[in-house]
Enzyme design. Structure first.
Site, PDB file in Angstrom:
ATOM      1  N   SER A 112       0.822  -1.217   0.000  1.00 36.31           N
ATOM      2  CA  SER A 112       0.000   0.000   0.000  1.00 36.31           C
ATOM      3  C   SER A 112       0.853   1.262   0.000  1.00 36.31           C
ATOM      4  O   SER A 112       1.941   1.292   0.564  1.00 36.31           O
ATOM      5  CB  SER A 112      -0.896  -0.003   1.241  1.00 36.31           C
ATOM      6  OG  SER A 112      -1.509   1.250   1.429  1.00 36.31           O
ATOM      7  N   TYR A 136      -2.234   5.363  -4.134  1.00 35.52           N
ATOM      8  CA  TYR A 136      -3.233   6.405  -3.917  1.00 35.52           C
ATOM      9  C   TYR A 136      -2.686   7.642  -4.611  1.00 35.52           C
ATOM     10  O   TYR A 136      -1.582   8.100  -4.270  1.00 35.52           O
ATOM     11  CB  TYR A 136      -3.421   6.691  -2.420  1.00 35.52           C
ATOM     12  CG  TYR A 136      -4.303   5.702  -1.696  1.00 35.52           C
ATOM     13  CD1 TYR A 136      -5.578   5.395  -2.177  1.00 35.52           C
ATOM     14  CD2 TYR A 136      -3.876   5.100  -0.520  1.00 35.52           C
ATOM     15  CE1 TYR A 136      -6.389   4.492  -1.496  1.00 35.52           C
ATOM     16  CE2 TYR A 136      -4.693   4.201   0.158  1.00 35.52           C
ATOM     17  CZ  TYR A 136      -5.946   3.904  -0.342  1.00 35.52           C
ATOM     18  OH  TYR A 136      -6.756   3.020   0.324  1.00 35.52           O
ATOM     19  N   THR A 162      -5.908   2.663  -6.757  1.00 33.61           N
ATOM     20  CA  THR A 162      -7.169   2.507  -6.018  1.00 33.61           C
ATOM     21  C   THR A 162      -8.048   3.734  -6.251  1.00 33.61           C
ATOM     22  O   THR A 162      -7.623   4.867  -6.017  1.00 33.61           O
ATOM     23  CB  THR A 162      -6.883   2.315  -4.521  1.00 33.61           C
ATOM     24  OG1 THR A 162      -6.137   1.100  -4.374  1.00 33.61           O
ATOM     25  CG2 THR A 162      -8.183   2.212  -3.713  1.00 33.61           C
ATOM     26  N   LYS A 229      -8.257  -0.478  -9.184  1.00 35.33           N
ATOM     27  CA  LYS A 229      -8.855  -1.233  -8.063  1.00 35.33           C
ATOM     28  C   LYS A 229     -10.050  -0.478  -7.485  1.00 35.33           C
ATOM     29  O   LYS A 229      -9.932   0.704  -7.156  1.00 35.33           O
ATOM     30  CB  LYS A 229      -7.811  -1.444  -6.968  1.00 35.33           C
ATOM     31  CG  LYS A 229      -8.344  -2.130  -5.712  1.00 35.33           C
ATOM     32  CD  LYS A 229      -7.215  -2.481  -4.758  1.00 35.33           C
ATOM     33  CE  LYS A 229      -7.696  -3.200  -3.516  1.00 35.33           C
ATOM     34  NZ  LYS A 229      -8.258  -2.307  -2.507  1.00 35.33           N
ATOM     35  N   HIS A 253     -13.434  -2.412  -1.433  1.00 36.73           N
ATOM     36  CA  HIS A 253     -12.489  -1.978  -0.402  1.00 36.73           C
ATOM     37  C   HIS A 253     -12.758  -2.707   0.929  1.00 36.73           C
ATOM     38  O   HIS A 253     -12.641  -2.136   2.001  1.00 36.73           O
ATOM     39  CB  HIS A 253     -12.607  -0.452  -0.208  1.00 36.73           C
ATOM     40  CG  HIS A 253     -11.306   0.227   0.152  1.00 36.73           C
ATOM     41  ND1 HIS A 253     -10.627   1.028  -0.724  1.00 36.73           N
ATOM     42  CD2 HIS A 253     -10.577   0.243   1.299  1.00 36.73           C
ATOM     43  CE1 HIS A 253      -9.539   1.511  -0.134  1.00 36.73           C
ATOM     44  NE2 HIS A 253      -9.481   1.038   1.098  1.00 36.73           N
TER      45      HIS A 253
HETATM   46  C1  LIG Z   1      -7.006  -2.797   7.481  1.00 41.77           C
HETATM   47  C2  LIG Z   1      -7.233  -2.587   6.019  1.00 41.77           C
HETATM   48  C3  LIG Z   1      -6.507  -1.605   5.358  1.00 41.77           C
HETATM   49  C4  LIG Z   1      -6.690  -1.411   3.977  1.00 41.77           C
HETATM   50  N1  LIG Z   1      -5.902  -0.506   3.325  1.00 41.77           N
HETATM   51  C5  LIG Z   1      -5.993  -0.395   1.979  1.00 41.77           C
HETATM   52  C6  LIG Z   1      -5.092   0.449   1.276  1.00 41.77           C
HETATM   53  O1  LIG Z   1      -4.204   1.080   1.844  1.00 41.77           O
HETATM   54  N2  LIG Z   1      -5.249   0.516  -0.078  1.00 41.77           N
HETATM   55  C7  LIG Z   1      -6.208  -0.172  -0.758  1.00 41.77           C
HETATM   56  O2  LIG Z   1      -6.311  -0.072  -1.980  1.00 41.77           O
HETATM   57  N3  LIG Z   1      -7.060  -1.007  -0.100  1.00 41.77           N
HETATM   58  C8  LIG Z   1      -6.964  -1.125   1.239  1.00 41.77           C
HETATM   59  N4  LIG Z   1      -7.799  -2.009   1.888  1.00 41.77           N
HETATM   60  C9  LIG Z   1      -8.732  -2.848   1.115  1.00 41.77           C
HETATM   61  C10 LIG Z   1      -8.054  -4.159   0.675  1.00 41.77           C
HETATM   62  O3  LIG Z   1      -7.079  -3.928  -0.319  1.00 41.77           O
HETATM   63  C11 LIG Z   1      -9.055  -5.161   0.092  1.00 41.77           C
HETATM   64  O4  LIG Z   1      -9.801  -4.541  -0.928  1.00 41.77           O
HETATM   65  C12 LIG Z   1     -10.002  -5.765   1.138  1.00 41.77           C
HETATM   66  O5  LIG Z   1      -9.384  -5.879   2.399  1.00 41.77           O
HETATM   67  C13 LIG Z   1     -10.486  -7.136   0.669  1.00 41.77           C
HETATM   68  O6  LIG Z   1     -11.418  -7.657   1.542  1.00 41.77           O
HETATM   69  P1  LIG Z   1     -11.084  -8.747   2.691  1.00 41.77           P
HETATM   70  O7  LIG Z   1     -10.391  -8.004   3.777  1.00 41.77           O
HETATM   71  O8  LIG Z   1     -12.450  -9.227   3.064  1.00 41.77           O
HETATM   72  O9  LIG Z   1     -10.225  -9.823   2.070  1.00 41.77           O
HETATM   73  C14 LIG Z   1      -7.640  -2.191   3.268  1.00 41.77           C
HETATM   74  C15 LIG Z   1      -8.364  -3.171   3.948  1.00 41.77           C
HETATM   75  C16 LIG Z   1      -8.160  -3.390   5.299  1.00 41.77           C
HETATM   76  C17 LIG Z   1      -8.923  -4.487   5.989  1.00 41.77           C
END
Ligand SMILES: Cc1cc2nc3c(=O)[nH]c(=O)nc-3n(C[C@H](O)[C@H](O)[C@H](O)COP(=O)(O)O)c2cc1C
Length: 363
Positions: A112, A136, A162, A229, A253
């Site tokens: 990330s 981002y 994203t 994404k 997300h």
């Molecule tokens: C704690 C956390 C932080 C996240 N941070 C980002 C991020 O920095 N950038 C991003 O594109 N998605 C972020 N996401 C979304 C994840 O990339 C992903 O889309 C999502 O966690 C998938 O679902 P799951 O947790 O049920 O597997 C984050 C998700 C979580 C749980």
């Protein structure tokens, strides 16, 4: 990890339960929480359970091939680690531990923009693992270009832009606590944020006016293929093709942005049908079982990403815990290939699934 057999960690759900016990309320809320009433958060998991498998017999599954082709490269399996910010909230070893787990299992790790440990440090610590960089786009395009260049210089193989976080969602678990975290790649650019403030404070850096023309610019400027994404409609899938993307990640997300949007599983088929032959379609959200991975491929995805499961593994057992979670899912996936009569992951299609007869009873 424990003498009591009922406490053995053999499934992703076991790691979730164990992580709940190990993490403090603040970190657990940040990792496991979603937006508003968390309807989408729950439905992301439930949606895979609304599909039933239609297995075939007597096809010879003594050897199954979990390999897939992704962005023109052969990969050993279709599982990726999703980009998640501030992994040091889960465990002191953070991104480096997950990078090790990913490298050990041939898994692509998406790092990330808001990773606790910066892209260059992760690459230097674990040079061998396959890695993508999640971008981002910041309002300051100079900073954005520096981030993109740093990813390319440090061996990252793709850029995941994203687009579903122009502003942050209503995350009540985060609002009720005060999280402090800092992002390694962004330290030099973020002024006050570099002192380690709440994740929401980083939102001020992210450009809420990002448009499709920016995707085209990133694709033209970067030597890396660009994936978009956060796509949930076929219309946006077509726009991704038109603006030079190499792939889309169907995602909400992890239910953290807008509550009551549809799940990845429900959004995927229309997008795969519209653009699956023109770019690579990936999906994430609620993948907790090997059968979920198989269903995603059957619906037209080339690969899936997991966010929280690997963070739960990290929280419970550092690099080893994260690796174990990936291995559990890969073993379950191979088991599901064999038990559905699917000798090769690349050959799976929609014949393998149907709307589950039990789904009305569950709703
Ligand atoms: C704690 C956390 C932080 C996240 N941070 C980002 C991020 O920095 N950038 C991003 O594109 N998605 C972020 N996401 C979304 C994840 O990339 C992903 O889309 C999502 O966690 C998938 O679902 P799951 O947790 O049920 O597997 C984050 C998700 C979580 C749980």
């Amino acid at each position: 990890m424990s003498a009591d057999p009922s406490r053995q960690l053999v499934a992703v759900a076991d790691y979730e339960r164990a992580a709940t016990e190990m993490l403090d309320e603040v970190a657990f809320g940040y990792i496991s929480g979603g937006a508003a009433d968390e309807i989408t958060l729950r439905d992301n998991v439930a949606a895979w359970g609304r599909l039933a498998l239609r297995p075939r017999m007597l096809v010879g599954v003594g050897r199954v091939d979990p390999g897939v082709r992704l962005l023109g490269v052969d990969r050993p399996h279709p599982l990726l680690v999703a980009p998640t910010a501030f992994q040091r909230l889960a465990h002191a070893d953070g991104e480096i531990a997950i990078a090790r787990a990913a490298a050990e299992t041939g898994t692509i790790m998406c790092v990330s923009t808001l990773a606790s440990t910066g892209v260059a440090t992760v690459a230097q610590a674990v040079p061998d693992g396959p890695r993508w960089f999640q971008l981002y786009a910041f309002s300051d395009r100079g900073v954005t270009r520096e981030l993109m260049a740093s990813a390319a210089e440090n061996g990252y193989e793709a850029l995941v832009v994203t687009v579903d976080r122009p502003v942050i969602g209503v995350r009540e678990r985060e609002l009720r606590t005060s999280i402090r975290a800092s992002a390694g790649s962004v330290q030099a650019f973020s002024g006050d944020a570099s002192r380690g403030v709440g994740p929401a404070d980083y939102s001020a850096l992210i450009d809420p006016n990002l448009r499709w023309s920016d995707i085209e610019t990133f694709a033209a400027d970067s030597p890396l293929p660009v994936l978009v994404k956060g796509i949930l409609t076929a219309q946006d899938g077509r726009l991704a093709v038109a603006h030079g993307a190499a792939g889309v990640i169907v995602s909400n997300h992890g239910g953290r942005q807008l509550d009551t949007v549809l799940s990845g599983a429900d959004a995927l088929p229309a997008i795969a049908d519209a653009v699956g032959d023109q770019l690579d379609v990936l999906v994430d959200g609620g993948i907790r079982r090997g059968t979920d991975i198989l269903k995603a491929l059957a619906l037209g995805a080339r690969a899936v990403l997991i966010g929280r499961p690997v963070l739960w593994g990290l929280a419970v057992g550092g690099a080893e815990g994260a690796q174990r979670v990936i291995e559990i899912l890969l073993a379950e996936f191979e088991n599901a290939l064999a038990l559905t009569g699917s000798p090769a992951a690349g050959g799976v299609d929609r014949e393998l699934i149907m709307p589950a007869p039990w789904r009305r009873a569950r709703q």
